[in-house]
Design a protein around this motif. Structure first.
Motif, short mmCIF file in Angstrom:
data_model
loop_
_atom_site.label_atom_id
_atom_site.label_comp_id
_atom_site.label_asym_id
_atom_site.label_seq_id
_atom_site.Cartn_x
_atom_site.Cartn_y
_atom_site.Cartn_z
N GLU A 191 0.83 -1.20 0.00
CA GLU A 191 0.00 0.00 0.00
C GLU A 191 0.87 1.26 0.00
O GLU A 191 0.52 2.27 -0.63
CB GLU A 191 -0.93 -0.01 1.22
CG GLU A 191 -2.07 -1.00 1.14
CD GLU A 191 -3.07 -0.64 0.06
OE1 GLU A 191 -3.12 0.54 -0.35
OE2 GLU A 191 -3.79 -1.54 -0.40
N ALA A 198 -5.49 6.56 -12.08
CA ALA A 198 -6.05 5.78 -10.97
C ALA A 198 -5.08 4.64 -10.68
O ALA A 198 -4.70 3.89 -11.59
CB ALA A 198 -7.43 5.23 -11.30
N LYS A 222 -4.73 1.38 -8.18
CA LYS A 222 -5.54 0.56 -7.28
C LYS A 222 -4.92 -0.82 -7.14
O LYS A 222 -4.17 -1.28 -8.00
CB LYS A 222 -6.98 0.47 -7.80
CG LYS A 222 -7.09 0.02 -9.24
CD LYS A 222 -8.50 0.16 -9.75
CE LYS A 222 -8.59 -0.22 -11.24
NZ LYS A 222 -9.97 -0.11 -11.75
#
Length: 678
Positions: free
Chosen positions: A82, A149, A151
Motif C-alpha cells: 500500500e 487511478a 488501485k
C-alpha cells in the motif's frame, strides 16, 4: 374539526399521486434522458489503458546484510505494498513520467495559453501570460492526477496503474511511462540511500582512524616508558619466563634420570648395580662385542678342556684371552660409570643455572606486574577501536558495492495495450441511468408537490379528513355519461336517500351541491347525472342555479323569484338532456343587497314542495358563496363534489368551516376521477 391538511398517504394513494402527475414525471424523465443522450453523443470519447506491476514485499537476497530490510511484516507485506501505491502517485514518479512523455507540450494536459479558460484564469488571478517550465510541469502533473487511478485488489500484491485520455496510444504510453518511472525512481532512491549511508560511514571512518592511531601511540609510549617489549602479541619477559620454566622442568627430569642411572651403576646393594647388566652396558656396542668374544672364548675353553686337558698350551692361551676380554669389559664398564657421574654433575649444574635464571625472571615479572595490567587495558582499547574501525570500513565498502545491485522484487507483469473501445462515455449506461434518475426525480417532484399542496387522493382520505361518508367514486367525466358514471350517480342518489331516512323522509326534498371554484364544469356534470338518475326513478326534479358568483342571465331565474318578480313555476324550463326542470340564476339588479334575506331560502323551497319531489341546488363554492347561506341552511342535505388528486385539502377544510358558519353541516361527498394530469 380537523386542524390541518392530512399529509399521510397509503400505498394506493402513492400510486394515485404518481398516476395523476404522470405528465410531470414523464417530462422530467424525458429531460434527463435527452440530456444524457446529448452528453453521450457530444462528449469526447476517452480510452483507458492499464499496466500491472507486481510488488513482492520479499526482496531478492542478492547479498546479505542488505541496506533495506527483507523480512516480511506481520501483516503479510500488505502495508508495504500500500505504501508503494502511494509512491506511484507521488510527485517524483509522476513528474518523471510527465517529462518522459512530454505532457507539458500536450494540449490535452496543458491547454494553449490563448484559450478561453487560461485567459479567464489570467484575468481573475492576474497571472502572467507566459509560464516557465516548472509551471507547465505542474499543470501537466495536476491534469495527469485527474486522469490517473492506482488501485490494488484485496489479498494480492499486483498494482494496476490506469490512465484515461482521449487517445488510446497515449493512454498506453503514459501508463508504461509511469511504470518505468516507478521502477527507475525506486532504483535511484536505493542508490541515493546507499550513497548517503556510505558517505556517512566514510565521514565517521576518519574519526575512527584518528582514535585508533592515538590509542596505538599511547600503547607504544607506555611500553617504551616501562620497558615492556612484546613479541608475537606477548611480552618478551613473559615469554622468557615461560621458556625458562619449561626448560627447568625438563632439566629437573634429566637430573633425576642421571641420578637414577648413576645410582644403578655404583650402588652394590642394588640388584641392578652390576655394571654388565645396566641398560647403558646393554646398549653399548663395545660391551656387546666384547661379550660376544668372551662367549666364543668360553665355548672354546670348554671344548679344549674336554679334549686336551687343563695344562694344554692352547687351553692356556684361550684362558689368557678370556682374562684380557674380562679386563676390557671391566674397563668399558668403568668408563660407563664415569660417564654417568659426569652426566649427573652436568645435569645438576644445568638445573642450578636454570633455577637462578627463573628466579631472576620472576623478580623482574613481579616488578613489571603493575605495568602489565595497564598495558593490557591499553591493548584492549586498541583492539576494540580496531574492530569498530574494521567493521565500519567493511560495511562502507559493502554498501558502496550494493548501490549497483537492485534487490527490489518489483516488475511489470502486464504492459499497457492501446484499447480498442472507448471507456467513456458508456452511452447506454448513461441513458439508462438518466432515465432511472429522471424517473426518480420526477416521482420525487410529484411527491413534493403533493406534500406542499396536498389534494384529496382517495375516498378513505376524504372520510378521514372530513368525517363524512363518500357515497361513490365516479370515473372521470369527459364526454357523454357512460354506464359507469350513471351507476355511480345512482349510488349517490341511493346514499342520499338512506341518509334522509333518519329524518323521517323516504326521498330527498332538497340537496345543495357544492365544489371547488375551479371545478364548476365537474360540479355541473355531477348535477346533471344526479338529476337524470332521479328522473329515471320517476321523480320530479328541479335543478336550481344558486351560484351568486356566476354571470347571471337575461331570462327570469332564481334572483327574480326571490325578488317576487315572478313565480318559480314560471321561471322553470325543462332540460331535454336530463328530463329535469331547471331554473337559472336570473337577472342581477345593482344595490339589491342579499336577495335571500333571513328566510328567503326557506320560503323558496317551501313554494316548490308541492310541485317537485327533489330540488337539486348548484351552490357553487360554498366558502365563496356565503351570500346563499340561507338557501344552504334551508336545504335538507349538503353534498360536496371533489376531484381526485385535484381538489386541494385546504378547500375541503374551508368548506367545513363555511358549512359550520351557515349552519348546515356537510352531509356526504362524491369523489370524481380527474380528466387529465396536472
Amino acid at each position: 374539526m380537523p386542524q390541518g391538511p392530512d399529509t399521510t398517504a397509503e400505498i394506493g394513494d402513492l400510486w394515485s399521486i404518481l398516476s395523476h402527475r404522470r405528465r410531470l414525471i414523464v417530462a422530467t424523465t424525458s429531460l434527463f434522458g435527452a440530456a444524457a443522450l446529448a452528453y453521450g453523443l457530444w462528449t469526447t470519447p476517452l480510452y483507458t489503458a492499464s499496466v500491472q506491476i507486481l510488488i513482492d514485499p520479499r526482496d531478492r537476497q542478492v547479498v546479505t546484510n542488505d541496506l533495506t530490510p527483507s523480512a516480511v511484516a506481520p501483516d503479510g507485506g500488505v502495508t508495504q505494498v500500500e505504501s508503494q501505491v502511494k509512491v506511484i502517485q507521488s510527485n517524483a514518479v509522476l513528474l518523471r513520467a510527465v517529462r518522459a512523455t512530454g505532457l507539458a507540450d500536450d494540449p490535452e494536459f496543458v491547454p494553449p495559453a490563448d484559450g478561453i479558460v487560461p485567459t479567464l484564469k489570467r484575468i481573475v488571478l492576474h497571472a502572467p501570460a507566459r509560464r516557465d517550465g516548472r509551471e507547465l510541469d505542474a499543470d501537466a502533473l495536476a491534469a495527469l492526477r485527474r486522469k490517473l487511478a492506482v488501485k490494488r485488489a484485496d489479498k494480492v500484491f499486483v498494482v494496476d496503474v490506469v490512465v484515461t485520455t482521449a487517445d488510446p496510444s497515449k493512454s498506453a504510453r503514459i501508463a508504461d511511462a509511469i511504470a518505468d518511472a516507478y521502477l527507475a525512481d525506486g532504483a535511484e532512491a536505493r542508490v541515493q540511500a546507499a550513497s548517503r549511508a556510505a558517505g556517512e560511514l566514510h565521514a565517521r571512518l576518519d574519526g575512527l582512524r584518528t582514535d585508533l592511531q592515538a590509542a596505538e601511540r599511547r600503547l607504544a609510549a607506555f611500553k617504551a616508558e616501562n620497558g615492556l617489549i612484546a613479541s608475537s602479541g606477548r611480552l618478551v619477559n613473559e615469554q622468557q619466563l615461560s621458556d625458562v620454566n619449561a626448560r627447568l622442568v625438563a632439566a629437573q627430569g634429566r637430573t633425576a634420570e642421571a641420578a637414577s642411572r648413576l645410582r644403578r651403576v655404583r650402588d652394590p646393594r642394588d640388584p641392578a648395580a652390576d655394571g654388565a647388566t645396566t641398560q647403558e652396558a646393554l646398549n653399548s656396542t663395545v660391551v656387546e662385542r666384547l661379550r660376544s668374544q668372551y662367549a666364543e672364548l668360553s665355548s672354546k675353553d670348554a671344548d679344549l678342556r674336554m679334549h686336551l686337558g687343563s695344562r694344554h698350551p692352547d687351553l692356556l692361551a684361550v684362558q689368557a684371552q678370556e682374562a684380557d676380554v674380562e679386563r676390557l669389559i671391566g674397563a668399558e664398564l668403568g668408563r660407563i660409570g664415569r660417564g654417568a657421574t659426569t652426566d649427573y654433575r652436568r645435569a645438576l649444574a644445568n638445573e642450578a643455572s636454570l633455577t637462578a635464571t627463573l628466579a631472576a625472571l620472576q623478580s623482574k615479572a613481579v616488578a613489571t606486574a603493575g605495568s602489565s595490567g595497564r598495558m593490557r587495558e591499553l591493548e584492549q582499547d586498541v583492539e576494540t577501536r580496531r574492530t569498530v574501525y574494521n567493521d565500519f570500513l567493511l560495511r562502507s565498502r559493502q554498501i558502496t558495492e550494493q548501490a549497483n545491485v537492485d534487490p527490489a522484487n518489483a516488475r511489470v507483469i502486464g504492459s499497457a495495450i492501446p484499447p480498442v473501445d472507448a471507456s467513456w462515455p458508456p452511452r447506454l449506461v448513461i441513458v439508462l441511468a438518466a432515465l432511472v434518475g429522471g424517473l426518480s426525480v420526477g416521482a420525487g417532484l410529484a411527491m413534493g408537490r403533493e406534500y406542499w399542496k396536498p389534494t384529496l387522493l382517495s375516498s378513505r382520505q376524504v372520510e378521514r379528513l372530513l368525517g363524512v361518508p363518500v357515497l361513490a367514486t365516479m370515473p372521470a367525466l369527459s364526454g357523454p355519461p357512460d354506464g359507469a358514471a350513471q351507476l355511480s350517480a345512482a349510488l349517490v342518489v341511493d346514499g342520499l336517500h338512506c341518509l334522509a331516512r333518519p329524518l323521517g323522509r323516504s326521498r330527498v326534498a332538497s340537496v345543495m351541491v357544492t365544489g371547488a371554484p375551479s371545478e364548476g364544469a365537474l360540479r355541473h356534470d355531477v348535477l346533471d347525472l344526479l338529476a337524470a338518475s332521479e328522473v329515471r326513478r320517476g321523480g320530479r326534479v328541479l335543478v336550481v342555479d344558486a351560484d351568486l358568483g356566476g354571470p347571471g342571465a337575461d331570462d327570469a331565474g332564481l334572483l327574480d323569484v326571490l325578488r317576487g318578480e315572478c313565480r318559480a313555476r314560471d321561471a322553470a324550463t325543462e332540460d331535454p338532456r336530463t328530463g329535469a326542470w331547471w331554473i337559472g340564476l336570473g337577472r342581477r339588479v345593482g344595490g339589491a343587497g342579499n336577495p335571500f334575506g333571513r328566510d328567503g331560502g326557506r320560503r323558496f323551497l317551501g313554494d316548490l314542495a308541492g310541485s317537485f319531489d327533489t330540488v337539486v341546488i348548484d351552490g357553487g363554492s360554498l366558502p365563496a358563496n356565503l351570500a346563499a347561506g340561507p338557501l344552504t341552511a334551508a336545504a335538507d342535505q349538503l353534498l360536496a363534489v371533489f376531484c381526485e388528486g385535484v381538489t386541494p385539502q385546504s378547500y375541503a377544510l374551508d368548506l367545513l368551516k363555511a358549512a359550520a358558519v351557515v349552519g348546515r353541516p356537510l352531509t356526504a361527498s362524491v369523489l370524481v376521477g380527474r380528466r387529465s394530469a396536472a
